[in-house]
Write a protein that holds these residues in place. Structure first.
Motif, PDB file in Angstrom:
ATOM      1  N   THR A  80      -8.981   7.525  -2.664  1.00 34.51           N
ATOM      2  CA  THR A  80      -9.842   6.342  -2.585  1.00 34.51           C
ATOM      3  C   THR A  80     -10.099   5.941  -1.140  1.00 34.51           C
ATOM      4  O   THR A  80     -11.237   5.726  -0.730  1.00 34.51           O
ATOM      5  CB  THR A  80      -9.198   5.170  -3.357  1.00 34.51           C
ATOM      6  OG1 THR A  80      -9.018   5.555  -4.715  1.00 34.51           O
ATOM      7  CG2 THR A  80     -10.060   3.922  -3.296  1.00 34.51           C
ATOM      8  N   GLU A  81      -9.027   5.884  -0.329  1.00 36.36           N
ATOM      9  CA  GLU A  81      -9.177   5.433   1.072  1.00 36.36           C
ATOM     10  C   GLU A  81     -10.017   6.427   1.883  1.00 36.36           C
ATOM     11  O   GLU A  81     -10.865   6.039   2.666  1.00 36.36           O
ATOM     12  CB  GLU A  81      -7.807   5.323   1.743  1.00 36.36           C
ATOM     13  CG  GLU A  81      -6.955   4.153   1.308  1.00 36.36           C
ATOM     14  CD  GLU A  81      -5.631   4.103   2.063  1.00 36.36           C
ATOM     15  OE1 GLU A  81      -5.052   5.185   2.311  1.00 36.36           O
ATOM     16  OE2 GLU A  81      -5.189   2.991   2.405  1.00 36.36           O
ATOM     17  N   MET A  82      -9.741   7.728   1.707  1.00 32.65           N
ATOM     18  CA  MET A  82     -10.345   8.727   2.597  1.00 32.65           C
ATOM     19  C   MET A  82     -11.716   9.196   2.123  1.00 32.65           C
ATOM     20  O   MET A  82     -12.602   9.432   2.933  1.00 32.65           O
ATOM     21  CB  MET A  82      -9.397   9.927   2.753  1.00 32.65           C
ATOM     22  CG  MET A  82      -8.119   9.601   3.496  1.00 32.65           C
ATOM     23  SD  MET A  82      -6.853  10.886   3.386  1.00 32.65           S
ATOM     24  CE  MET A  82      -7.570  12.204   4.312  1.00 32.65           C
TER      25      MET A  82
ATOM     26  N   SER B  44       7.417  -0.551   6.631  1.00 32.99           N
ATOM     27  CA  SER B  44       6.101  -0.867   7.192  1.00 32.99           C
ATOM     28  C   SER B  44       5.826   0.023   8.399  1.00 32.99           C
ATOM     29  O   SER B  44       6.537  -0.057   9.405  1.00 32.99           O
ATOM     30  CB  SER B  44       6.049  -2.333   7.650  1.00 32.99           C
ATOM     31  OG  SER B  44       4.840  -2.613   8.326  1.00 32.99           O
ATOM     32  N   ARG B  45       4.788   0.857   8.318  1.00 34.18           N
ATOM     33  CA  ARG B  45       4.455   1.710   9.458  1.00 34.18           C
ATOM     34  C   ARG B  45       4.258   0.853  10.711  1.00 34.18           C
ATOM     35  O   ARG B  45       4.843   1.147  11.748  1.00 34.18           O
ATOM     36  CB  ARG B  45       3.195   2.527   9.165  1.00 34.18           C
ATOM     37  CG  ARG B  45       2.619   3.264  10.342  1.00 34.18           C
ATOM     38  CD  ARG B  45       1.340   4.016  10.020  1.00 34.18           C
ATOM     39  NE  ARG B  45       0.225   3.123   9.713  1.00 34.18           N
ATOM     40  CZ  ARG B  45      -1.020   3.552   9.497  1.00 34.18           C
ATOM     41  NH1 ARG B  45      -1.285   4.863   9.524  1.00 34.18           N
ATOM     42  NH2 ARG B  45      -1.993   2.691   9.221  1.00 34.18           N
ATOM     43  N   SER B  46       3.461  -0.178  10.594  1.00 35.25           N
ATOM     44  CA  SER B  46       3.115  -0.994  11.764  1.00 35.25           C
ATOM     45  C   SER B  46       4.226  -1.959  12.155  1.00 35.25           C
ATOM     46  O   SER B  46       4.331  -2.411  13.284  1.00 35.25           O
ATOM     47  CB  SER B  46       1.853  -1.815  11.466  1.00 35.25           C
ATOM     48  OG  SER B  46       2.152  -2.728  10.397  1.00 35.25           O
ATOM     49  N   GLY B  47       5.021  -2.368  11.117  1.00 30.04           N
ATOM     50  CA  GLY B  47       6.014  -3.412  11.369  1.00 30.04           C
ATOM     51  C   GLY B  47       5.389  -4.771  11.578  1.00 30.04           C
ATOM     52  O   GLY B  47       6.049  -5.711  12.018  1.00 30.04           O
ATOM     53  N   GLU B  48       4.089  -4.904  11.212  1.00 24.15           N
ATOM     54  CA  GLU B  48       3.372  -6.187  11.450  1.00 24.15           C
ATOM     55  C   GLU B  48       2.685  -6.718  10.199  1.00 24.15           C
ATOM     56  O   GLU B  48       2.048  -7.769  10.274  1.00 24.15           O
ATOM     57  CB  GLU B  48       2.317  -5.979  12.552  1.00 24.15           C
ATOM     58  CG  GLU B  48       2.882  -5.599  13.928  1.00 24.15           C
ATOM     59  CD  GLU B  48       3.739  -6.699  14.565  1.00 24.15           C
ATOM     60  OE1 GLU B  48       4.435  -6.402  15.542  1.00 24.15           O
ATOM     61  OE2 GLU B  48       3.723  -7.850  14.051  1.00 24.15           O
ATOM     62  N   THR B  49       2.767  -6.012   9.087  1.00 24.38           N
ATOM     63  CA  THR B  49       2.115  -6.485   7.852  1.00 24.38           C
ATOM     64  C   THR B  49       2.728  -7.807   7.444  1.00 24.38           C
ATOM     65  O   THR B  49       3.930  -7.892   7.141  1.00 24.38           O
ATOM     66  CB  THR B  49       2.267  -5.431   6.749  1.00 24.38           C
ATOM     67  OG1 THR B  49       1.561  -4.250   7.156  1.00 24.38           O
ATOM     68  CG2 THR B  49       1.696  -5.917   5.424  1.00 24.38           C
ATOM     69  N   THR B  50       1.888  -8.859   7.416  1.00 28.19           N
ATOM     70  CA  THR B  50       2.399 -10.229   7.241  1.00 28.19           C
ATOM     71  C   THR B  50       3.222 -10.381   5.968  1.00 28.19           C
ATOM     72  O   THR B  50       4.309 -10.946   5.963  1.00 28.19           O
ATOM     73  CB  THR B  50       1.222 -11.229   7.208  1.00 28.19           C
ATOM     74  OG1 THR B  50       0.404 -11.002   8.358  1.00 28.19           O
ATOM     75  CG2 THR B  50       1.727 -12.653   7.213  1.00 28.19           C
TER      76      THR B  50
ATOM     77  N   GLY C 144       0.838  -1.211   0.000  1.00 32.06           N
ATOM     78  CA  GLY C 144       0.000   0.000   0.000  1.00 32.06           C
ATOM     79  C   GLY C 144       0.863   1.248   0.000  1.00 32.06           C
ATOM     80  O   GLY C 144       1.819   1.361  -0.770  1.00 32.06           O
ATOM     81  N   SER C 145       0.555   2.176   0.895  1.00 34.06           N
ATOM     82  CA  SER C 145       1.332   3.430   0.963  1.00 34.06           C
ATOM     83  C   SER C 145       2.824   3.149   1.140  1.00 34.06           C
ATOM     84  O   SER C 145       3.670   3.850   0.582  1.00 34.06           O
ATOM     85  CB  SER C 145       0.839   4.281   2.131  1.00 34.06           C
ATOM     86  OG  SER C 145      -0.531   4.582   1.981  1.00 34.06           O
ATOM     87  N   SER C 146       3.142   2.108   1.879  1.00 32.87           N
ATOM     88  CA  SER C 146       4.562   1.786   2.109  1.00 32.87           C
ATOM     89  C   SER C 146       5.238   1.317   0.829  1.00 32.87           C
ATOM     90  O   SER C 146       6.438   1.559   0.618  1.00 32.87           O
ATOM     91  CB  SER C 146       4.680   0.734   3.217  1.00 32.87           C
ATOM     92  OG  SER C 146       4.174   1.289   4.428  1.00 32.87           O
ATOM     93  N   TYR C 147       4.483   0.662  -0.061  1.00 31.86           N
ATOM     94  CA  TYR C 147       5.052   0.294  -1.363  1.00 31.86           C
ATOM     95  C   TYR C 147       5.231   1.536  -2.222  1.00 31.86           C
ATOM     96  O   TYR C 147       6.257   1.704  -2.892  1.00 31.86           O
ATOM     97  CB  TYR C 147       4.152  -0.714  -2.072  1.00 31.86           C
ATOM     98  CG  TYR C 147       4.471  -0.884  -3.538  1.00 31.86           C
ATOM     99  CD1 TYR C 147       3.509  -0.655  -4.514  1.00 31.86           C
ATOM    100  CD2 TYR C 147       5.749  -1.255  -3.960  1.00 31.86           C
ATOM    101  CE1 TYR C 147       3.808  -0.793  -5.864  1.00 31.86           C
ATOM    102  CE2 TYR C 147       6.055  -1.398  -5.302  1.00 31.86           C
ATOM    103  CZ  TYR C 147       5.076  -1.158  -6.256  1.00 31.86           C
ATOM    104  OH  TYR C 147       5.373  -1.285  -7.593  1.00 31.86           O
TER     105      TYR C 147
HETATM  106  C1  F1P Z   1       0.550  -0.846   5.003  1.00 33.79           C
HETATM  107  C2  F1P Z   1      -0.963  -0.640   4.720  1.00 33.79           C
HETATM  108  C3  F1P Z   1      -1.219   0.798   4.341  1.00 33.79           C
HETATM  109  C4  F1P Z   1      -2.681   1.008   4.007  1.00 33.79           C
HETATM  110  C5  F1P Z   1      -3.539   0.602   5.184  1.00 33.79           C
HETATM  111  C6  F1P Z   1      -3.212  -0.814   5.610  1.00 33.79           C
HETATM  112  O1  F1P Z   1       0.761  -0.909   6.347  1.00 33.79           O
HETATM  113  O2  F1P Z   1      -1.300  -1.481   3.671  1.00 33.79           O
HETATM  114  O3  F1P Z   1      -0.446   1.131   3.213  1.00 33.79           O
HETATM  115  O4  F1P Z   1      -2.886   2.374   3.680  1.00 33.79           O
HETATM  116  O5  F1P Z   1      -3.284   1.498   6.242  1.00 33.79           O
HETATM  117  O6  F1P Z   1      -1.772  -0.960   5.838  1.00 33.79           O
HETATM  118  P1  F1P Z   1       2.242  -0.978   6.931  1.00 33.79           P
HETATM  119  O7  F1P Z   1       2.874  -2.258   6.457  1.00 33.79           O
HETATM  120  O8  F1P Z   1       2.986   0.221   6.395  1.00 33.79           O
HETATM  121  O9  F1P Z   1       2.015  -0.961   8.400  1.00 33.79           O
END
Ligand code: F1P
Length: 354
Positions: free
Chosen positions: A230-232, A101-107, A52-55
């Motif tokens: 699209t998201e917002m 990865s913002r969350s550091g948890e995206t599988t 997503g945004s991170s890509y």
């Molecule tokens: C990536 C992501 C975001 C998307 C949505 C779900 O998360 O796909 O790009 O906008 O918020 O998560 P992350 O891997 O950067 O945490």
């Protein structure tokens, strides 16, 4: 005053000038480790991955890193790394992987980093959350001081891109470029109220196709602008490399179409021609980052083509999506169908050869 939809998201969008200053300070604390890793790994290519945004920020960062470091730098969605299996291993020297990865948890991103690390890559995890799965799986975790509560990514997007731009400048020894990046927080603070006004002025309630055009590192920014809309606002956003839009997609242009044209320093004469042509076809066209004759424009205190200008374009497009959402009575703080992190059942097996 009744709570406006998207108040949390708006607060975080508006907080970016201060956030960028904090993030740059954090970067300099991490730079010695990053420099040591770069020197010891001595990679002859850099891979970036995220979702997503991170890509999308990985797409922009790949351009900036390649231009500065003069080695091939490529960005992939994390799922593409996964499904490529052995197909990714086309290197002689193990690459450097930067997993974002913002969350550091995206599988998908955790799996992608694990897969490439197994194949010999040196791995950096760039996140905004301490101690997550991605950080734990990496050779070097870099966690930024970004605490973002909105589901959609805003300051986390611009902050991680800013840090990767700073890394490109620092590793290439371009002190001037590093100093230029330190101007970004002040330029954003100076521009913010004008950017809010320009976003409000252009925002409307109609669900119109929003087309985002950008070349080079601005293509990733264009993709992010489209995703934000699209998201917002639940309005379709489409992103193209600027001149690519003439190779077919322009057939869909109508007076309903809104074109957001991000001007680059290198391609702007041609990009300006594209925007004027689309306006002649009847689209509403907004030039972003530089003036184009007879077209409404969004200008920045930052010089066109610089990283601060790219970040400000991203910030402005976040504001545009916010005000379109409000005009449509949609709440960006509770985006439909979305969650902050996408995770997968780890029992699922990737098909085909590993
Ligand atoms: C990536 C992501 C975001 C998307 C949505 C779900 O998360 O796909 O790009 O906008 O918020 O998560 P992350 O891997 O950067 O945490």
């Amino acid at each position: 005053m009744a709570d406006l939809p998207g108040q949390l998201t708006e607060q975080e969008i508006r907080a970016q000038p201060r956030l960028w200053a904090d993030v740059l300070a954090s970067f300099h604390r991490h730079l010695p480790q990053l420099t040591d890793l770069w020197r010891s790994a001595a990679p002859d290519q850099v891979l970036l991955t995220g979702c997503g945004s991170s890509y999308y920020l990985a797409l922009s960062a790949a351009h900036l890193l390649q231009a500065a470091l003069r080695v091939p730098c490529r960005a992939f969605p994390s799922s593409e790394v996964l499904f490529a299996g052995e197909g990714m291993r086309v290197w002689t020297r193990p690459p450097l992987l930067i997993a974002i990865s913002r969350s550091g948890e995206t599988t998908e991103t955790v799996w992608a980093l694990q897969r490439l690390r197994e194949q010999g890559a040196t791995t950096v995890a760039l996140t905004c959350s301490e101690g997550g799965a991605l950080s734990r799986a990496s050779d070097l975790p870099i966690t930024l001081p970004v605490e973002e509560h909105s589901v959609v990514m805003t300051g986390s997007f611009t902050s991680m891109l800013l840090v990767l731009a700073a890394l490109a400048a620092a590793l290439s020894g371009d002190v001037g470029a590093v100093e230029g990046l330190h101007q970004a927080p002040g330029l954003a603070a100076r521009d913010l109220s004008a950017l809010v006004d320009r976003a409000r002025a252009f925002a409307g309630a109609a669900s119109r196709p929003y087309v985002y055009l950008g070349s080079g590192p601005l293509y990733g920014i264009a993709c992010e602008g489209a995703l934000k809309m699209t998201e917002m606002a639940l309005v379709p956003g489409y992103a193209y490399h600027t001149l690519e839009y003439l190779h077919g997609p322009k057939a869909a242009v109508s007076p309903q179409t809104v074109v957001i044209g991000l001007l680059s320093s290198r391609g702007s004469p041609y990009e300006a021609q594209v925007l004027k042509h689309l306006a002649d076809l009847g689209a509403v066209v907004i030039a972003v980052g530089a003036p184009v004759e007879n077209l409404p424009a969004v200008r920045f205190a930052a010089e066109m083509g610089t990283v601060p200008a790219m970040l400000l374009a991203g910030l402005w497009m976040q504001l545009l999506a916010l005000y379109v959402a409000r005009a449509r009575g949609v709440d960006p703080d509770a985006p439909r169908y979305l969650q902050p992190v996408v995770t997968w059942d780890t029992s699922l097996q990737i098909g085909g050869a590993r």
